[in-house]
Enzyme design. Sequence first.
Site, PDB file in Angstrom:
ATOM      1  N   PHE A   1      38.902  40.902  49.044  1.00 20.71           N
ATOM      2  CA  PHE A   1      39.862  40.451  47.764  1.00 20.71           C
ATOM      3  C   PHE A   1      40.366  41.762  47.165  1.00 20.71           C
ATOM      4  O   PHE A   1      39.583  42.686  46.641  1.00 20.71           O
ATOM      5  CB  PHE A   1      39.088  39.677  46.938  1.00 20.71           C
ATOM      6  CG  PHE A   1      38.489  38.335  47.199  1.00 20.71           C
ATOM      7  CD1 PHE A   1      39.525  37.290  47.144  1.00 20.71           C
ATOM      8  CD2 PHE A   1      37.248  38.090  47.735  1.00 20.71           C
ATOM      9  CE1 PHE A   1      39.052  35.872  47.631  1.00 20.71           C
ATOM     10  CE2 PHE A   1      36.765  36.951  48.238  1.00 20.71           C
ATOM     11  CZ  PHE A   1      37.730  35.712  48.196  1.00 20.71           C
ATOM     12  N   ASP A   2      41.647  41.605  46.867  1.00 24.73           N
ATOM     13  CA  ASP A   2      42.266  42.567  45.927  1.00 24.73           C
ATOM     14  C   ASP A   2      41.852  41.906  44.590  1.00 24.73           C
ATOM     15  O   ASP A   2      41.363  40.899  44.395  1.00 24.73           O
ATOM     16  CB  ASP A   2      43.680  42.283  46.053  1.00 24.73           C
ATOM     17  CG  ASP A   2      44.328  42.990  44.967  1.00 24.73           C
ATOM     18  OD1 ASP A   2      44.273  44.320  44.792  1.00 24.73           O
ATOM     19  OD2 ASP A   2      45.258  42.648  44.152  1.00 24.73           O
ATOM     20  N   LEU A   3      41.754  42.835  43.389  1.00 25.42           N
ATOM     21  CA  LEU A   3      41.222  42.493  42.183  1.00 25.42           C
ATOM     22  C   LEU A   3      42.416  41.957  41.179  1.00 25.42           C
ATOM     23  O   LEU A   3      42.353  40.661  40.832  1.00 25.42           O
ATOM     24  CB  LEU A   3      40.393  43.554  41.495  1.00 25.42           C
ATOM     25  CG  LEU A   3      39.632  43.321  40.379  1.00 25.42           C
ATOM     26  CD1 LEU A   3      38.875  42.312  40.588  1.00 25.42           C
ATOM     27  CD2 LEU A   3      39.016  44.439  39.761  1.00 25.42           C
ATOM     28  N   ASP A   4      43.195  42.860  40.807  1.00 24.71           N
ATOM     29  CA  ASP A   4      44.270  42.761  39.851  1.00 24.71           C
ATOM     30  C   ASP A   4      45.210  41.982  40.305  1.00 24.71           C
ATOM     31  O   ASP A   4      45.798  42.067  41.397  1.00 24.71           O
ATOM     32  CB  ASP A   4      45.029  43.922  39.599  1.00 24.71           C
ATOM     33  CG  ASP A   4      44.197  44.812  38.529  1.00 24.71           C
ATOM     34  OD1 ASP A   4      42.893  44.601  38.242  1.00 24.71           O
ATOM     35  OD2 ASP A   4      44.653  45.843  38.160  1.00 24.71           O
TER      36      ASP A   4
ATOM     37  N   ASP B   1      47.907  39.817  46.284  1.00 19.95           N
ATOM     38  CA  ASP B   1      49.007  39.216  45.713  1.00 19.95           C
ATOM     39  C   ASP B   1      50.285  40.134  45.944  1.00 19.95           C
ATOM     40  O   ASP B   1      51.361  39.919  45.285  1.00 19.95           O
ATOM     41  CB  ASP B   1      48.758  39.179  44.206  1.00 19.95           C
ATOM     42  CG  ASP B   1      48.651  40.338  43.653  1.00 19.95           C
ATOM     43  OD1 ASP B   1      49.307  40.451  42.247  1.00 19.95           O
ATOM     44  OD2 ASP B   1      47.899  41.320  44.166  1.00 19.95           O
TER      45      ASP B   1
END
Length: 211
Positions: free
Chosen positions: A8-11, A163
């Site tokens: 997963f990307d975070l932001d 995202d």
Amino acid sequence: MKITTILFDLDGTLIDTNELIIASYLHTLEKFYPGKYQREHVLPFMGPTLSEAFSTVDPEQVDDMIAEYRAFNVANHDAFVKEFPGVFETIQALREKGYKLAIVTTKRLDVAMMGLRLTKMDSFFDTVIALDHVTKVKPDPEPILKALEQLGSSPSEAMMVGDNLHDILGGKNAGVLTAGVAWSAKGRDHIAEQNPDYILEEMPDLLTILG
């Protein structure tokens, strides 16, 4: 092959740092260039590293602008940040089902961990690959491949969720499946243009895709 590993990307993917990031950029740019930058000017900075973003503004002052950005960002972190709807429950369910989970972010580790602790998700992830750990960032495959190596997983059993262009292209470059999130700050159309394998309208959609 069955998917066993989710990166997963975070932001902008798990935690809603969008307003914090925008405010941090606007604060910094207002200090260095009063009255010149508005909200629409900083949206393209969502995704690239701070160094990449500020280099497009003034290559001579990158370090000073990064320092100003980080000071504001850390000081205001907890007032702005929250997880997106359905994220905590989805990550918890994936953990309980035995998936290997990792964060792959362009943030520094200390700030990434602030967000994970604030949203009480820090115990769910087997590893966090941050800016500190790599020589090249997404869309280069290095951070994704590093996460897979630490998890003992191959690209064929993994998926990258993000995202931004950097997440989707990075996933493709690493040879993993990709899922874009429709709640991207740049809009659903932006993420659709990157042609991810899946688009999540909400995070629990991931559970449906994985069956």
